[in-house]
Design an enzyme around this catalytic site. Structure first.
Site, PDB file in Angstrom:
ATOM      1  N   ALA A 288      14.519  -2.088 -31.654  1.00  0.00           N
ATOM      2  CA  ALA A 288      13.909  -1.844 -33.053  1.00  0.00           C
ATOM      3  C   ALA A 288      13.676  -3.157 -33.839  1.00  0.00           C
ATOM      4  CB  ALA A 288      15.059  -0.965 -33.825  1.00  0.00           C
TER       5      ALA A 288
ATOM      6  N   ASN B 203      15.064  -4.099 -36.963  1.00  0.00           N
ATOM      7  CA  ASN B 203      15.759  -4.497 -38.111  1.00  0.00           C
ATOM      8  C   ASN B 203      16.755  -5.843 -37.824  1.00  0.00           C
ATOM      9  OD1 ASN B 203      17.364  -2.983 -36.205  1.00  0.00           O
ATOM     10  ND2 ASN B 203      18.511  -2.062 -37.882  1.00  0.00           N
TER      11      ASN B 203
ATOM     12  N   GLU C 163      20.944   3.381 -28.444  1.00  0.00           N
ATOM     13  CA  GLU C 163      21.564   3.191 -29.715  1.00  0.00           C
ATOM     14  C   GLU C 163      20.524   3.685 -30.782  1.00  0.00           C
ATOM     15  OE1 GLU C 163      24.385   1.878 -30.490  1.00  0.00           O
ATOM     16  OE2 GLU C 163      25.054   0.989 -28.854  1.00  0.00           O
TER      17      GLU C 163
ATOM     18  N   CYS D 166      21.295   0.745 -39.079  1.00  0.00           N
ATOM     19  CA  CYS D 166      21.570   1.938 -38.622  1.00  0.00           C
ATOM     20  C   CYS D 166      22.830   2.419 -38.775  1.00  0.00           C
ATOM     21  CB  CYS D 166      21.500   1.785 -36.864  1.00  0.00           C
ATOM     22  SG  CYS D 166      22.654   0.585 -36.086  1.00  0.00           S
TER      23      CYS D 166
ATOM     24  N   GLU E 137      27.309  -0.759 -26.630  1.00  0.00           N
ATOM     25  CA  GLU E 137      26.978  -1.956 -26.517  1.00  0.00           C
ATOM     26  C   GLU E 137      28.431  -3.150 -26.840  1.00  0.00           C
ATOM     27  OE1 GLU E 137      23.068  -2.272 -28.932  1.00  0.00           O
ATOM     28  OE2 GLU E 137      22.609  -2.855 -26.535  1.00  0.00           O
TER      29      GLU E 137
HETATM   30  P1  NAD Z   1      11.658   3.565 -33.300  1.00  0.00           P
HETATM   31  O1  NAD Z   1      12.167   4.726 -32.565  1.00  0.00           O
HETATM   32  O2  NAD Z   1      10.331   3.954 -34.044  1.00  0.00           O
HETATM   33  O3  NAD Z   1      11.107   2.419 -32.320  1.00  0.00           O
HETATM   34  C1  NAD Z   1      12.036   1.905 -31.528  1.00  0.00           C
HETATM   35  C2  NAD Z   1      11.329   1.370 -30.201  1.00  0.00           C
HETATM   36  O4  NAD Z   1      10.865   2.085 -29.388  1.00  0.00           O
HETATM   37  C3  NAD Z   1      10.166   0.242 -30.579  1.00  0.00           C
HETATM   38  O5  NAD Z   1      10.019  -1.032 -29.936  1.00  0.00           O
HETATM   39  C4  NAD Z   1       8.814   1.145 -30.083  1.00  0.00           C
HETATM   40  O6  NAD Z   1       7.898   0.579 -29.987  1.00  0.00           O
HETATM   41  C5  NAD Z   1       9.681   1.766 -29.074  1.00  0.00           C
HETATM   42  N1  NAD Z   1       8.794   3.246 -28.717  1.00  0.00           N
HETATM   43  C6  NAD Z   1       8.462   4.210 -29.717  1.00  0.00           C
HETATM   44  N2  NAD Z   1       7.896   5.163 -28.848  1.00  0.00           N
HETATM   45  C7  NAD Z   1       8.443   5.012 -27.578  1.00  0.00           C
HETATM   46  C8  NAD Z   1       8.265   5.703 -26.258  1.00  0.00           C
HETATM   47  N3  NAD Z   1       7.830   6.922 -26.223  1.00  0.00           N
HETATM   48  N4  NAD Z   1       8.765   4.792 -25.099  1.00  0.00           N
HETATM   49  C9  NAD Z   1       9.505   4.040 -24.908  1.00  0.00           C
HETATM   50  N5  NAD Z   1       9.421   3.109 -26.057  1.00  0.00           N
HETATM   51  C10 NAD Z   1       9.031   3.734 -27.365  1.00  0.00           C
HETATM   52  O7  NAD Z   1      12.607   2.770 -34.222  1.00  0.00           O
HETATM   53  P2  NAD Z   1      12.606   1.775 -35.550  1.00  0.00           P
HETATM   54  O8  NAD Z   1      11.540   2.314 -36.667  1.00  0.00           O
HETATM   55  O9  NAD Z   1      11.640   0.452 -34.823  1.00  0.00           O
HETATM   56  O10 NAD Z   1      13.704   1.451 -35.708  1.00  0.00           O
HETATM   57  C11 NAD Z   1      14.551   2.123 -36.740  1.00  0.00           C
HETATM   58  C12 NAD Z   1      15.520   3.069 -36.177  1.00  0.00           C
HETATM   59  O11 NAD Z   1      16.339   2.352 -35.044  1.00  0.00           O
HETATM   60  C13 NAD Z   1      16.411   3.851 -36.975  1.00  0.00           C
HETATM   61  O12 NAD Z   1      16.565   5.070 -36.502  1.00  0.00           O
HETATM   62  C14 NAD Z   1      17.805   3.112 -36.983  1.00  0.00           C
HETATM   63  O13 NAD Z   1      19.009   3.904 -37.172  1.00  0.00           O
HETATM   64  C15 NAD Z   1      17.570   2.575 -35.483  1.00  0.00           C
HETATM   65  N6  NAD Z   1      18.491   1.544 -35.116  1.00  0.00           N
HETATM   66  C16 NAD Z   1      19.641   1.924 -34.286  1.00  0.00           C
HETATM   67  C17 NAD Z   1      20.763   0.947 -33.975  1.00  0.00           C
HETATM   68  C18 NAD Z   1      21.973   1.229 -33.215  1.00  0.00           C
HETATM   69  O14 NAD Z   1      22.247   0.274 -32.821  1.00  0.00           O
HETATM   70  N7  NAD Z   1      22.547   2.278 -33.211  1.00  0.00           N
HETATM   71  C19 NAD Z   1      20.566  -0.243 -34.383  1.00  0.00           C
HETATM   72  C20 NAD Z   1      19.036  -0.561 -35.191  1.00  0.00           C
HETATM   73  C21 NAD Z   1      18.421   0.419 -35.495  1.00  0.00           C
END
Ligand code: NAD
Length: 484
Positions: A151, A153, A250, A284, A458
């Protein structure tokens, strides 16, 4: 200002470019300026990355854990030595204030490399005596090629939280950063090579979701670890299931933070600030539903707004600044949309609520009070600096309401009643809980979510189980008895 890397991808120990890939403009969130142009991986680049990882992995797994650990620990030392340079890059990537990135990103990545580097030499199976000359032993084996998808952040931290345990166990990793923050992971790959990692053990390829999807479905890939939103998690988990691949998910959250009327209000306000406004709310595990017991509600709100008057918003490179922009214009607009929904659905705006008149993607830290459980801002993950303060009266009532969400990433409680604190935590449906603090994630502790917030953990020793599997070896020292 330009922070153009040598090339878009890092494969087999080298920077690699293929300008035929879709352009990815890297935008500095504090100014809106394009600071680098990269290219999404073409099928040839993806092939190169997977071939190189597959080739390198077996020899890496055949090294002793101590040798692998030495490489990781060297990388940790280099990351710490270059902390300032890496933090400036992380700030360019994300817009987070340098005051934060200096203490939370390369340092956290280095902690993971050091911790898993230290564990690498002690990763073993076990001996299981069965009596009568029979026994079993187990061998802990690497999974093979693992894919990490990040992601936007915490680009440095995510690259290390996934890479360090994967490499410690003898896997190779192909890491795809978020297209919004593609710069930092390249440095992690460079540093690993400099630390003695064999070429191909940690490759970085850039791209949008389609590149992630191509990596996830490749038959050479044994495991996928995603940090991202729930909708992406659903897709990636389903695609991984087709190939029976291991996963770590995650994902997002809408975590509760409960403040009882016996809590130390100053500490509870600090917890709520950390759990809502750090990284401009783009965390997150944030405790965005702040349940405050009715008796202390006004005292809590007035102290919170007093404290928020001291926030220093501005140029993230100024080390006095402690609140930066949103990562992108798109994310800023999503968050502004939620703020409008909050107002329209009748929440009381007590602080902030608007875009700031600055270049870049700044939104004021925003607090809504009198939020009810059915409002959109209380149900959906906003991923921005928007706190919802919700009233409650009794413990039973607040527990039911706190758990009434599909998410289960984190949860926190502020109270001075020892037994209540532990009772409340036992009742939380969440993977990561806090008593009288919020949002700390040391590498020694498992981190991850329940319910829709994820699968697996993790950090900590538990991560080892998600990057290795056991081979069972049954040994007999007796004659074999067969019925005929
Ligand atoms: P996102 O889901 O839009 O993208 C995450 C990643 O997945 C990006 O690298 C994106 O290119 C990739 N991706 C998108 N579609 C895909 C597919 N079909 N197949 C494979 N990869 C794909 O998330 P974001 O906007 O980058 O990040 C924000 C989100 O991440 C929030 O919901 C946040 O809560 C979550 N987050 C979770 C944690 C945790 O540890 N639980 C930590 C940080 C962020």
């Amino acid at each position: 200002m330009k922070v153009q890397p040598k090339a878009s991808h890092f494969i087999d120990g080298e920077y690699v470019e293929d300008t035929a890939g879709t352009p990815i403009d890297v935008i500095y969130p504090a100014t809106g300026e394009v600071i680098a142009r990269l290219h999404s991986a073409t099928p040839q680049i993806i092939e190169q990355a997977l071939t190189s990882a597959k080739r390198a992995q077996k020899a890496w797994a055949a090294m002793t854990g101590t040798e692998r650990g030495r490489v990781l620990r060297r990388a940790a030392d280099i990351m710490r030595e270059r902390n300032r340079e890496l933090s400036i890059l992380e700030t360019h990537d994300t817009g987070k204030p340098l005051q934060e990135t200096l203490v939370a990103d390369a340092t956290s990545g280095a902690d993971a490399l050091e911790y898993f580097g230290g564990l690498a030499g002690s990763l073993t199976g076990e001996h299981i005596p069965l009596g009568g000359g029979e026994f079993v032993y187990t061998i802990r084996e690497a999974l093979g090629v693992c894919v990490g998808i990040g992601a936007w952040n915490y680009p440095t931290q995510i690259a290390c939280w996934k890479g360090a345990p994967a490499l410690a166990c003898g896997n190779a990793m192909v890491f795809k950063p978020s297209e919004t923050t593609p710069l930092s992971a390249l440095k992690v790959a460079e540093i690993l090579i400099e630390s003695g990692a064999p070429k191909g053990i940690y490759n970085v390829v850039q791209g949008y979701g389609d590149v992630g999807a191509a990596l996830v479905t490749d038959p050479r890939v044994a495991k996928v670890s995603l940090t991202g939103s729930v909708p992406t998690g659903r897709k990636v988990y389903a695609a991984a299931a087709e190939g029976m691949k291991h996963v770590t998910m995650e994902l997002g959250g809408k975590s509760p933070l409960i403040v009882f009327d016996d809590a130390d209000i100053e500490n509870a306000v600090s917890g709520a600030i950390l759990g809502n406004f750090y990284s401009s709310g783009q965390v997150c595990s944030n405790g965005t539903r702040v349940f405050v017991q009715k008796g202390i509600k006004e005292a809590f709100l007035s102290r919170l707004t007093e404290r928020l008057a001291n926030v220093k918003i501005g140029d993230p490179m100024d080390e006095a600044v402690n609140f930066g922009p949103m990562v992108s214009e798109a994310q800023m607009n999503i968050v502004l949309g939620y703020i409008e929904r909050g107002k329209a659905e009748g929440a009381r705006l007590v602080h902030g609520g608007a875009r700031l008149d600055l270049p870049g993607f700044y939104i004021q830290p925003t607090v809504f009070a009198d939020v009810t459980d059915d409002m959109t801002i209380a149900r959906e993950e906003i991923f921005g600096p928007v706190m919802s303060v919700v009233d409650f009266e009794t413990e039973d009532e607040v527990m039911a309401r706190a758990n009434a969400t599909e998410f289960g990433l984190a949860a926190g409680v502020f109270t001075n009643d020892l037994t209540r604190a532990h009772r409340v935590v036992a009742g939380f449906e969440a993977g990561t809980c806090y008593i009288n603090t919020y949002n700390l994630a040391p590498v020694e502790a498992p981190f991850g979510g329940s319910k829709m917030s994820g699968v697996g953990r993790e950090n900590s020793k538990l991560a080892i189980n998600h990057y290795s599997e056991m081979k069972t070896v049954y040994v007999s020292m007796n004659d074999v008895e067969a019925p005929y």
